[in-house]
Design a protein around this motif. Structure first.
Motif, short mmCIF file in Angstrom:
data_model
loop_
_atom_site.label_atom_id
_atom_site.label_comp_id
_atom_site.label_asym_id
_atom_site.label_seq_id
_atom_site.Cartn_x
_atom_site.Cartn_y
_atom_site.Cartn_z
N GLU B 13 0.81 -1.20 0.00
CA GLU B 13 0.00 0.00 0.00
C GLU B 13 0.85 1.26 0.00
N ASN B 14 1.89 1.18 0.74
CA ASN B 14 2.63 2.40 1.02
C ASN B 14 4.02 2.46 0.43
N SER B 15 4.40 1.43 -0.23
CA SER B 15 5.72 1.52 -0.83
C SER B 15 5.79 0.67 -2.09
N VAL B 16 6.66 1.12 -2.96
CA VAL B 16 6.86 0.39 -4.20
C VAL B 16 8.36 0.26 -4.38
N THR B 17 8.77 -0.90 -4.80
CA THR B 17 10.20 -1.09 -4.95
C THR B 17 10.54 -1.49 -6.37
N TYR B 18 11.63 -0.91 -6.85
CA TYR B 18 12.12 -1.29 -8.18
C TYR B 18 13.52 -1.82 -8.01
N GLU B 19 13.76 -2.95 -8.64
CA GLU B 19 15.09 -3.53 -8.55
C GLU B 19 15.81 -3.37 -9.87
N SER B 20 17.00 -2.85 -9.76
CA SER B 20 17.79 -2.61 -10.96
C SER B 20 18.84 -3.70 -11.05
N PRO B 21 19.34 -3.95 -12.24
CA PRO B 21 20.43 -4.93 -12.36
C PRO B 21 21.71 -4.45 -11.69
N TYR B 22 21.81 -3.20 -11.44
CA TYR B 22 23.09 -2.72 -10.89
C TYR B 22 22.83 -1.78 -9.72
#
Lengths: 949, 339
Positions: B13-22
């Protein structure tokens, strides 16, 4: 703070009421897992892309190259084109400085990183530098790469070092501290403590309105303490003026220090006739009469008046105008005996009497002078040009009227006005004793220190200063068995000696007198006499000008009373304060340092006192005439500080002892007897003293001679200072102490520094100079011929040097006023100006910093007692020499700009945004506009470097 | 957005995470005005110890709490960018202007399906040597004006429309680490010399030092000027857990020092919607939100709220476009946190 509560969530749109809700975040709490121990091993990315970006980019690409050398340089020196000295110097022989330029002491490898230029003058530049070793700021004077300036700067180094180390190890006498000096790219660099703004700037900030009387009084007392020290050391500042008195706000709110000894000279080497900035120039100098430390008292009087009035007392546009103003405001003229002898009398006066009358000292009984000041018309007729006359600042004509009619501050109650009017009367009386035409009658610092205006006592009637004892030369051979107390003076009185002169010179111990203190009985008398000798001057001042005989007459009676004032001779004779006297006496006995007089004699004189010193008759004469007397040093400590050779050394040792061991018997008691303040000071100073390097080893030295040698040598050694110091110390040591000294030398001798130091030191040394040359100069400049008679006294004078008078003033210290200081600029750091476009001019900021550190650094001070070098001992007394001061570098400017009063910021002055209330939205206000600081002193118009360059 | 490929799997609800290759460092959020019709763009710069680094553009939809990647909007960047920033007020309808700093200042035009390098702005006279840029700031009031800070002790003000240097100032005695605009012609900078200085382009002869770090020359790494109340700015000392809050009216004395981080602070950002709130992130993995009290108490100031990430947080952006969201970067993750 309450943790952001969700209830506020609905108000997020309102700017004022927005609060974060607990969505992703949660309320802050202390007990957070084990994170408190989190160890971050790797450098943070932000650091890797800022501080370490070059390394980071080099990892990314080994070909990446960055060169700091290509950074645009912000030049601080103009012109910044290198044309001399392999491109290091500009056309003016100034070292071309840019921000972050490193000045390096090649011997100690100590680095000073230039940050700003604080000022510049004929002598060179003064830069604010970061002392890398201590990470603190200092002021470094970078002398022009020309022999004349170099030599003169060495004199300054020598004088200041002596003053600091020998006379004022505890930094209580308001003299700027010197930390280090070295040669960098052929420029002599002198490192000083960094101070704040000068009194001229302070007055200017105050919009040229006078400062409050309490501050004037506070500053007066502090300056007097400094002048007392100078007098003890036999040093004439020669350029005392508001610009050369700086606040050290970072240390204490209202503490000031005297700076710029670039024009200073030994009292017995008054070589230059054209000295002092015009407004502050004494009548003696103006008229070409022999001068002494009394000329500084004149300047001091002018400064005190200016602090009160906000404007110079004698703003003469020319010398003629200057003298005209003096005569008008003071309502008198220089005494005939001065006019008779002065070289320039004819430029300003016409003689209307017969030579006959002049035979009688001074003015004829009817009070009429043989001389009449030239009118403007006379002057014009003689000089074929109109004299420059400036406008009058004050409506009133006389000193008294100027002071008493000066507008009162607004909003004073009647009581306040009445109170202030009383103090103003005291001020008038005070000033009259300072801006006194007759150098012999002009008050000494010690006398002035007792004035009600300074002490704060109610002023009831005109102040009559205690007489100071004349100085009489004391021959070493004179031994007087006496009780320390009483004996002293007698001895002194007795020891008159003309003969003494030669001996003195041999021993070269002007300071010699001091010694006696330490030694108590045997020589004690001598020592005490030393002070007497100083007194000699007095004698003259009181009328018996050149005559030694006259001198003696003055001594004793006065003694006791005088003593307070004059710590120097104090001891015996004058010691007005019983305590002081007592102390001294005790001291001498207590210590029982049986120093042999001879040893003492050899001891290093403070500044080039070499036998030769005695020679220049003229100078002596002057001294004696001018110096009303030195009274013995009231406190033992002082003695120590000072430096007669002997005395100093001994003194030093005393210090050591006190600190480390406390005193033994008597000495302690002495301390006790001395004023509390004194004690307190001690305590405070402890660190300093130690710093001074009096190492334990010194203490050990049982024999006086050892003591002597130790302080200098041992201490240096401990500090690990370079060979120079070692050398110098070695040089200082007298023969008697030779063994010791030799030891010391050995380790250091190997060092490269050695030669250099020797050389440099030797410069001031008479031996190195061509005696003939100097003689001529002396004759020419001093008109020594006139004063032959006085020569005899001169010896005595030297004795005076030894005196340690310093302490007197302290007793009265007033602390209350300090808070009142108008100086807003204490907050200095702000001043930022400059910053500047590429290539733009220097800026100065953050003056503060560096003061304190001096304590820790003393080690860097080099002993410059070059004069003391053994070689001199052998010299014939008759030799004269002078420091050649070929050009007249005026050091005066240096600190002036030092600090730009950030006042704008803090003070709330008109320009300062700081004053704006919070509400003002003006965030940045343009404080940047402060014009500040960089104004070269010269531009002020005020500076009057009177010197002939 | 046609080429949006995948959605982030980490979200709540309150956070979104993006994972990058680096590993990520530089981060920029697009301004709201330009992106009204689009989702907010987020530019992410890699930190790779290699010449070749990457900048990726993703977009965030606050409605669906989703992050979309756009492979066609990724591009190579020499060296790790030290900062990325979208032009605050876009002058273009169809694209965003993105600037990056590193070895030089570069401008990129971010279109819907491609990124075009526009220019490389280099003021160096030497081709062999390079003085890297540690940061830059885009002037919100004069969007053509952009100031860079360099380790060569200077700040350079560019007119990016004409691609010329408006002025270059030797701003500090040592490397300049960050720069921040306050007004159209007023900027401040921090440096390895430990000072915060304010410059006015109308008076280039002077600057005003409003703060100096207690130990002479303790570097100041970051600077943030409170856009809601220009009297205040915040700075971060190297290797310090403190955030120093300055009131430019009272130079030299910080009005507050926020010292609840347990390790070095890496980034700070003032709230776009409140003059009294500031967020800080650090090596203690925490993001702290502070409310500045009218008067600081004797025991210092506690943050209002906190968030713990999985590792050291290196970057922080609190964009005016989405004032409810704070973006942080740690390790190889970019996370949006709702506040």
């Amino acid at each position: 703070m309450d943790e952001g509560s969700p209830s506020n969530g609905g108000q997020e749109l309102g700017n004022t009421w927005w609060r974060p809700r607990e969505m992703a975040f949660r309320p802050y709490s202390l007990q957070n897992e084990a994170q408190s121990l989190r160890v971050v091993v790797r450098k943070s990315l932000v650091a890797r892309l800022t501080k370490d970006i070059v390394e980071t980019y080099q990892i990314c690409n080994p070909q990446f190259k960055f060169s700091e050398d290509l950074n645009p340089k912000r030049y601080l020196t103009t012109p910044s084109v290198g044309v001399l000295n392999d491109g290091y110097d500009n056309a003016n022989s100034d070292l071309i400085l840019s921000v972050n330029y490193a000045l390096v002491n090649s011997e100690t490898h100590r680095r000073y990183i230039v940050k700003d230029v604080l000022g510049h003058g004929t002598f060179g530049q003064v830069a604010r530098c970061l002392d890398v070793e201590t990470n603190s700021f200092v002021a470094v004077k970078i002398i022009k790469n020309q022999p004349a300036y170099y030599q003169q700067a060495l004199v300054e180094v020598s004088i200041l070092t002596t003053l600091n180390r020998k006379y004022d190890p505890d930094d209580k006498h308001h003299i700027v501290r010197i930390y280090d000096y070295f040669v960098h790219q052929r420029h002599l660099c002198i490192c000083f403590e960094l101070l704040d703004t000068n009194l001229y700037e302070l007055i200017k900030i105050n919009q040229f309105r006078g400062l409050s009387l309490s501050i004037v009084q506070l500053f007066s007392k502090q300056i007097l303490r400094g002048l007392a020290l100078l007098k003890d050391a036999g040093i004439i500042h020669c350029d005392l003026k508001p610009e050369n008195i700086l606040l050290c706000t970072s240390v204490k709110p209202a503490e000031i220090k005297i700076i710029d000894f670039g024009s200073a000279c030994m009292e017995d080497r008054t070589v230059y006739s054209y000295i002092q900035s015009r407004y502050y120039r004494s009548p003696e100098v103006l008229l070409g009469y022999q001068y002494s430390t009394a000329i500084d008292m004149w300047s001091f009087g002018c400064i005190v008046a200016e602090l009160f009035l906000g404007l110079p007392l004698f703003p003469g546009a020319s010398e003629f105008d200057l003298l005209r103003r003096m005569i008008q405001i003071l309502g008198r003229q220089p005494p005939d005996y001065v006019l008779k002898e002065a070289k320039n009398t004819s430029k300003f006066f016409k003689c209307i009497g017969s030579v006959h009358n002049m035979e009688n000292d001074e003015v004829a009984m009817d009070g009429r002078s043989t001389y009449q000041p030239l009118t403007e018309i006379d002057y014009e007729a003689r000089e074929m040009k109109k004299p420059l006359i400036a406008k009058e600042y004050f409506n009133q004509k006389t000193l008294e009227a100027i002071v008493t009619n000066y507008p009162y501050k607004k909003n004073l109650t009647k009581e306040d006005i009445i109170r202030e009017s009383q103090i103003r009367l005291a001020l008038v009386d005070f000033l009259k004793g300072l801006v006194e035409f007759d150098p012999a009658k002009r008050w000494s610092p010690f006398q002035a220190l007792k004035h009600p205006f300074v002490t704060g006592e109610p002023f009831t009637c005109p102040y009559i200063p205690p007489l100071e004892t004349p100085r009489v030369p004391v021959a070493q051979n004179i031994k007087v068995d006496h009780h320390p107390g009483a004996g002293h003076w007698f001895a002194a009185g007795l020891s008159p000696n003309v003969p003494g002169r030669n001996r003195f010179s041999l021993h070269n111990s002007p300071h010699f007198p001091v010694v006696p203190y330490a030694h108590g009985n045997s020589y004690g008398s001598v020592g005490s006499y030393g002070s007497y000798n100083d007194g000699t001057g007095l004698g003259s001042s009181y009328g018996s000008y050149g005559d030694s005989g006259g001198t003696f007459a003055y001594f004793s009676p006065m003694g006791p009373s005088g003593m307070n004032m004059h710590p120097q001779s104090g001891v015996s004779v004058l010691g007005s304060s019983p305590d002081a006297r007592k102390r001294i006496i005790q001291y001498s006995h207590g210590n029982g340092l049986g120093v042999s007089p001879s040893a003492g004699m050899f001891v290093p004189l403070p500044l080039g006192t070499s036998p030769s010193q005695f020679t220049p008759p003229s100078s002596y004469g002057q001294v004696s005439a001018g110096s009303p007397g030195h009274y013995g040093p009231p406190s033992p400590a002082r003695n120590s500080c000072h430096g007669s050779s002997f005395g100093k050394v001994a003194a030093v040792s005393h210090y050591n002892r006190r600190k480390s061991w406390g005193y033994s018997g008597n000495p302690q008691s002495q301390e006790c007897s001395s004023s509390q303040q004194w004690q307190g000071q001690f305590i405070d100073n402890t660190s300093t003293v130690q710093a001074e390097g009096q190492g334990p080893s010194q203490l050990i030295g049982g024999s006086p001679s050892h003591l002597q040698s130790n302080p200098s040598a041992a201490s240096w050694k401990q500090r690990g200072s370079s060979g120079i110091t070692a050398n110098s110390s070695a040089m200082q040591n007298m023969p008697s102490s030779s063994t010791r000294s030799s030891n010391i030398q050995v380790p250091h001798s190997a060092e490269a520094a050695h030669d250099k130091s020797e050389a440099s030191q030797s410069l001031p040394d008479p031996g190195d100079w061509d005696p003939n040359y100097s003689d001529e100069q002396l004759l020419q400049e001093d008109g020594s011929d006139e004063s032959c008679i006085t020569t005899e006294f001169s010896k005595g004078l030297h004795l005076g040097l030894a005196e340690s008078s310093v302490g007197v003033g302290r007793v009265n210290r007033i602390s209350s006023t300090s808070s009142n200081l108008p100086t807003q600029r204490q907050n200095g750091p702000i001043q930022a100006f400059s910053h500047v476009e590429v290539g733009s001019p220097p800026s100065a900021h953050d003056p503060q910093a560096g003061f304190t550190r001096f304590m820790s650094k003393p080690s860097h001070l080099m002993p410059h007692n070059s004069q003391n070098s053994p070689s001199r001992l052998g010299q014939p007394p008759a030799q004269r020499f002078n420091y050649m001061r070929p050009t007249a570098p005026q050091g005066s400017e240096w600190n002036q700009n030092k600090f730009q009063p950030p006042s704008s910021f803090n003070s709330g002055g008109p320009r300062s945004p700081g004053s704006s209330s919070f509400n003002n939205g003006v965030p940045w206000g343009r404080r940047a506009n402060n014009p500040i600081s960089n104004i070269p002193p010269a531009s002020r118009g005020r500076k009057d470097y009177g010197r002939i360059v | 957005m046609e080429n949006s490929s995948q959605e982030s799997h980490l979200r709540s609800e309150n956070s979104v995470t993006y994972e990058s290759p680096y590993q990520l460092y530089a981060m920029a959020l697009s301004s709201s005005s330009a992106s009204a019709s689009r989702h907010q763009r987020i530019a992410l710069g890699s930190f790779i110890e290699d010449f070749n680094n990457r900048v990726d553009i993703v977009s965030f939809d606050p409605e669906t709490l989703s992050i979309k990647t756009h492979p066609s909007l990724s591009f190579d960047h020499p060296y790790p960018p030290t900062k990325l920033m979208f032009q605050p007020t876009s002058l273009r309808k169809s694209s965003d202007l993105l600037a990056s700093s590193g070895d030089f200042l570069r401008l990129w035009e971010v279109r819907d399906s491609s990124v075009e390098p526009l220019t490389v702005l280099n003021n160096s006279k030497s081709s062999e040597f390079c003085a890297p840029l540690t940061s830059f700031d885009w002037n919100e009031i004069e969007p053509k004006r952009l100031g860079t800070s360099s380790i060569d002790t200077t700040c350079t003000i560019w007119d990016i429309e004409r691609g010329v240097v408006e002025t270059q100032l030797i701003a500090h005695d040592k490397e300049v680490y960050d720069i921040c605009w306050g007004e159209a012609r007023v900027f401040a900078s921090v440096s390895a010399d430990g000072s915060v200085r304010i410059f006015d382009l109308r008076d280039k002869e002077h600057s005003t030092i409003i703060y100096e770090s207690p130990q002479p020359d303790t570097p100041l790494l970051r600077l943030a000027w409170n856009k809601q109340d220009l009297r205040y700015m915040a700075t971060v000392l190297m290797d310090s857990n403190k955030v120093v809050i300055l009131d430019i009216r009272s130079p030299t004395m910080p009005v507050a020092e926020l010292e609840r981080h347990k390790a070095g602070v890496n980034a700070i950002s003032w709230a776009p919607q409140s003059s009294r709130h500031i967020c800080s992130v650090g090596d203690d993995t925490q993001a702290l939100i502070w409310e500045l009290p009218p008067v600081a108490g004797p025991n210092g100031i506690d943050p209002m709220s906190m968030y713990s990430a999985g590792s050291e947080i290196n970057q922080l952006q609190w964009s005016a476009a989405q004032p409810d969201w704070i973006a942080i970067a740690f390790s190889n993750k970019m996370q949006l946190l709702k506040v």
